[in-house]
Design a protein around this motif. Structure first.
Motif, PDB file in Angstrom:
ATOM      1  N   SER A 165      59.024  35.285  39.431  1.00 30.26           N
ATOM      2  CA  SER A 165      58.555  33.913  39.260  1.00 30.26           C
ATOM      3  C   SER A 165      57.613  33.504  40.378  1.00 30.26           C
ATOM      4  O   SER A 165      57.402  32.321  40.633  1.00 30.26           O
ATOM      5  N   LEU A 166      57.061  34.502  41.087  1.00 28.05           N
ATOM      6  CA  LEU A 166      55.975  34.309  42.042  1.00 28.05           C
ATOM      7  C   LEU A 166      54.741  35.013  41.488  1.00 28.05           C
ATOM      8  O   LEU A 166      54.838  35.935  40.689  1.00 28.05           O
ATOM      9  N   TRP A 167      53.565  34.570  41.917  1.00 31.99           N
ATOM     10  CA  TRP A 167      52.351  35.261  41.503  1.00 31.99           C
ATOM     11  C   TRP A 167      52.395  36.701  42.010  1.00 31.99           C
ATOM     12  O   TRP A 167      52.702  36.943  43.176  1.00 31.99           O
ATOM     13  N   HIS A 168      52.085  37.644  41.136  1.00 32.11           N
ATOM     14  CA  HIS A 168      52.209  39.038  41.530  1.00 32.11           C
ATOM     15  C   HIS A 168      51.404  39.966  40.611  1.00 32.11           C
ATOM     16  O   HIS A 168      50.969  39.575  39.531  1.00 32.11           O
ATOM     17  N   LYS A 169      51.243  41.204  41.074  1.00 30.47           N
ATOM     18  CA  LYS A 169      50.808  42.325  40.251  1.00 30.47           C
ATOM     19  C   LYS A 169      51.997  43.266  40.142  1.00 30.47           C
ATOM     20  O   LYS A 169      52.837  43.305  41.042  1.00 30.47           O
ATOM     21  N   ASP A 170      52.073  44.018  39.060  1.00 33.55           N
ATOM     22  CA  ASP A 170      53.153  44.997  38.933  1.00 33.55           C
ATOM     23  C   ASP A 170      52.794  46.244  39.741  1.00 33.55           C
ATOM     24  O   ASP A 170      51.663  46.714  39.694  1.00 33.55           O
ATOM     25  N   SER A 171      53.762  46.768  40.462  1.00 31.77           N
ATOM     26  CA  SER A 171      53.517  47.967  41.281  1.00 31.77           C
ATOM     27  C   SER A 171      53.796  49.219  40.452  1.00 31.77           C
ATOM     28  O   SER A 171      54.685  50.010  40.756  1.00 31.77           O
ATOM     29  N   ARG A 172      53.029  49.403  39.400  1.00 30.49           N
ATOM     30  CA  ARG A 172      53.242  50.509  38.463  1.00 30.49           C
ATOM     31  C   ARG A 172      52.008  51.383  38.321  1.00 30.49           C
ATOM     32  O   ARG A 172      51.899  52.151  37.392  1.00 30.49           O
ATOM     33  N   GLY A 173      51.051  51.241  39.226  1.00 31.73           N
ATOM     34  CA  GLY A 173      49.821  51.989  39.035  1.00 31.73           C
ATOM     35  C   GLY A 173      48.984  51.330  37.961  1.00 31.73           C
ATOM     36  O   GLY A 173      48.762  50.130  37.985  1.00 31.73           O
ATOM     37  N   ARG A 174      48.549  52.103  36.989  1.00 35.58           N
ATOM     38  CA  ARG A 174      47.713  51.564  35.909  1.00 35.58           C
ATOM     39  C   ARG A 174      48.443  51.713  34.580  1.00 35.58           C
ATOM     40  O   ARG A 174      48.583  52.802  34.047  1.00 35.58           O
ATOM     41  N   LYS A 200      41.147  44.551  38.503  1.00 30.97           N
ATOM     42  CA  LYS A 200      40.368  45.712  38.945  1.00 30.97           C
ATOM     43  C   LYS A 200      40.976  46.399  40.161  1.00 30.97           C
ATOM     44  O   LYS A 200      40.864  47.609  40.316  1.00 30.97           O
ATOM     45  N   LYS A 201      41.619  45.630  41.024  1.00 33.03           N
ATOM     46  CA  LYS A 201      42.196  46.196  42.243  1.00 33.03           C
ATOM     47  C   LYS A 201      43.704  46.341  42.087  1.00 33.03           C
ATOM     48  O   LYS A 201      44.394  45.407  41.695  1.00 33.03           O
ATOM     49  N   ARG A 202      44.222  47.522  42.424  1.00 30.63           N
ATOM     50  CA  ARG A 202      45.659  47.773  42.317  1.00 30.63           C
ATOM     51  C   ARG A 202      46.369  47.374  43.606  1.00 30.63           C
ATOM     52  O   ARG A 202      45.747  47.289  44.677  1.00 30.63           O
ATOM     53  N   ALA A 203      47.662  47.154  43.496  1.00 23.94           N
ATOM     54  CA  ALA A 203      48.481  46.831  44.664  1.00 23.94           C
ATOM     55  C   ALA A 203      49.774  47.623  44.579  1.00 23.94           C
ATOM     56  O   ALA A 203      50.272  47.912  43.487  1.00 23.94           O
ATOM     57  N   TYR A 204      50.341  47.963  45.720  1.00 23.30           N
ATOM     58  CA  TYR A 204      51.558  48.770  45.763  1.00 23.30           C
ATOM     59  C   TYR A 204      52.537  48.170  46.764  1.00 23.30           C
ATOM     60  O   TYR A 204      52.139  47.629  47.794  1.00 23.30           O
ATOM     61  N   GLY A 205      53.816  48.296  46.467  1.00 21.60           N
ATOM     62  CA  GLY A 205      54.838  47.784  47.371  1.00 21.60           C
ATOM     63  C   GLY A 205      55.070  46.299  47.160  1.00 21.60           C
ATOM     64  O   GLY A 205      54.163  45.554  46.758  1.00 21.60           O
ATOM     65  N   LEU A 206      56.283  45.851  47.421  1.00 21.19           N
ATOM     66  CA  LEU A 206      56.671  44.465  47.146  1.00 21.19           C
ATOM     67  C   LEU A 206      55.815  43.471  47.915  1.00 21.19           C
ATOM     68  O   LEU A 206      55.367  42.461  47.367  1.00 21.19           O
ATOM     69  N   GLU A 207      55.571  43.751  49.191  1.00 25.45           N
ATOM     70  CA  GLU A 207      54.833  42.800  50.020  1.00 25.45           C
ATOM     71  C   GLU A 207      53.384  42.660  49.563  1.00 25.45           C
ATOM     72  O   GLU A 207      52.828  41.554  49.537  1.00 25.45           O
ATOM     73  N   GLU A 208      52.768  43.763  49.189  1.00 19.71           N
ATOM     74  CA  GLU A 208      51.372  43.737  48.778  1.00 19.71           C
ATOM     75  C   GLU A 208      51.179  43.129  47.395  1.00 19.71           C
ATOM     76  O   GLU A 208      50.157  42.507  47.110  1.00 19.71           O
ATOM     77  N   THR A 209      52.170  43.310  46.524  1.00 22.16           N
ATOM     78  CA  THR A 209      52.008  42.854  45.139  1.00 22.16           C
ATOM     79  C   THR A 209      52.354  41.377  44.950  1.00 22.16           C
ATOM     80  O   THR A 209      51.977  40.781  43.948  1.00 22.16           O
ATOM     81  N   ARG A 210      53.085  40.776  45.893  1.00 22.99           N
ATOM     82  CA  ARG A 210      53.447  39.351  45.794  1.00 22.99           C
ATOM     83  C   ARG A 210      52.398  38.525  46.516  1.00 22.99           C
ATOM     84  O   ARG A 210      52.021  38.838  47.645  1.00 22.99           O
ATOM     85  N   LEU A 234      48.429  41.494  25.138  1.00 21.48           N
ATOM     86  CA  LEU A 234      48.273  42.807  25.773  1.00 21.48           C
ATOM     87  C   LEU A 234      47.550  42.593  27.091  1.00 21.48           C
ATOM     88  O   LEU A 234      46.507  41.928  27.135  1.00 21.48           O
ATOM     89  N   PHE A 235      48.089  43.137  28.197  1.00 16.62           N
ATOM     90  CA  PHE A 235      47.422  42.919  29.482  1.00 16.62           C
ATOM     91  C   PHE A 235      47.681  44.067  30.445  1.00 16.62           C
ATOM     92  O   PHE A 235      48.682  44.774  30.369  1.00 16.62           O
ATOM     93  N   ASP A 236      46.736  44.228  31.365  1.00 12.25           N
ATOM     94  CA  ASP A 236      46.822  45.248  32.405  1.00 12.25           C
ATOM     95  C   ASP A 236      47.870  44.817  33.422  1.00 12.25           C
ATOM     96  O   ASP A 236      47.913  43.654  33.829  1.00 12.25           O
TER      97      ASP A 236
END
Length: 287
Positions: A165-174, A200-210, A234-236
């Protein structure tokens, strides 16, 4: 004439090369369109049959693919009926009543781990049109790596400790996610929200993705997905998104399926995998 003989020998060699080497490899050739032009790449896992290439290159699919690549999301509209949605929500009621769920208390979410007739649902959702777009996006064969069926309860953000429930990217690669609402989701309900063109830019790890997003800034063109039951998005997974929480309104029933071009795979619980059609078995690595 020695020149004629040389040319004849060259032509013969070319024919032998074509018949014995290139022709057997023709099904492994894939063509990708890059900014620099058309490039043929040899691969040992062909994505599309040559006889079906014209289907995948229809203008409709080109347009949808461009939208997905440009914006990071694609609204698929309604893909399953109201009747099926109602049946699924009723089954979720049964699973919760029978304690066949995981109570994620810090997120105010019920995850349905075992779901009766999941096979039937997957058969209907993974239709040919949806799979065409997903395959085109990755330009290779894809697999279902994970899925979850959940009931999102009304809750204020102040009462939520879970990071979804915070803004984030999923740390799953692509990967790509397909999300379907089984209940109508209005402006007063907990909905899926996202920021277009942030994939376009990926993020990894909890701290980077939140992330901390100032929603008052005009640079963030935030979209709230308000939709009727049966609609799909459908979304990336690298798109910045959030499960927006509302203390009022109704609970939300939804399904999320993860598609990967690699072999990352979690355990998906099926009562009887033989009830799946062959196409679904293939993308779940069950064949």
């Amino acid at each position: 004439d020695p020149w004629a003989s040389t040319i004849s020998d060259c032509l013969t060699s070319c024919i032998v090369l074509f018949k014995n080497i290139l022709l057997p490899l023709k099904s492994f050739l894939r063509v990708f369109k890059f900014d620099l032009g058309w490039i043929a790449i040899i691969t040992f896992k062909p994505v599309f049959d040559s006889k079906n290439d014209n289907i995948f290159l229809e203008n409709e699919f080109k347009q949808k693919l461009n939208l997905l690549k440009t914006n990071g999301y694609l609204d698929l509209g309604k893909i399953i009926s109201d009747d099926l949605c109602n049946k699924i929500s009723a089954k979720i009621d049964d699973e919760i009543s029978n304690k066949n769920h995981i109570d994620v208390k810090d997120a105010k979410i019920y995850l349905i781990k075992y779901f009766h007739n999941l096979e039937e649902l997957l058969n209907q959702i993974n239709n040919e049109n949806v799979m065409k777009i997903i395959n085109l996006y990755f330009a290779r064969s894809v697999f279902i790596s994970d899925l979850d069926i959940r009931r999102v309860l009304p809750a204020n953000l102040n009462n939520i400790k879970n990071s979804s429930s915070l803004w984030h990217k999923d740390s799953r690669g692509r990967q790509l996610k397909l999300m379907i609402y089984f209940k109508d989701v209005g402006v007063n309900d907990s909905c899926f929200s996202f920021i277009p063109k942030t994939h376009k830019k990926r993020a990894y790890g909890l701290e980077e993705t939140r992330m901390k997003i100032d929603e008052t800034k005009s640079e963030y063109k935030i979209k709230n997905w308000i939709a009727k039951k049966g609609n799909a998005m459908l979304f990336d997974t690298n798109l910045i998104h959030i499960l927006r929480r509302k203390g009022s309104g109704n609970y939300r029933d939804s399904l999320t399926i993860y598609y990967t071009p690699g072999h990352y795979k979690r355990k998906i619980y099926l009562k009887n995998k033989n009830n799946l059609n062959n196409k679904i078995k293939k993308i779940m690595l069950l064949d």
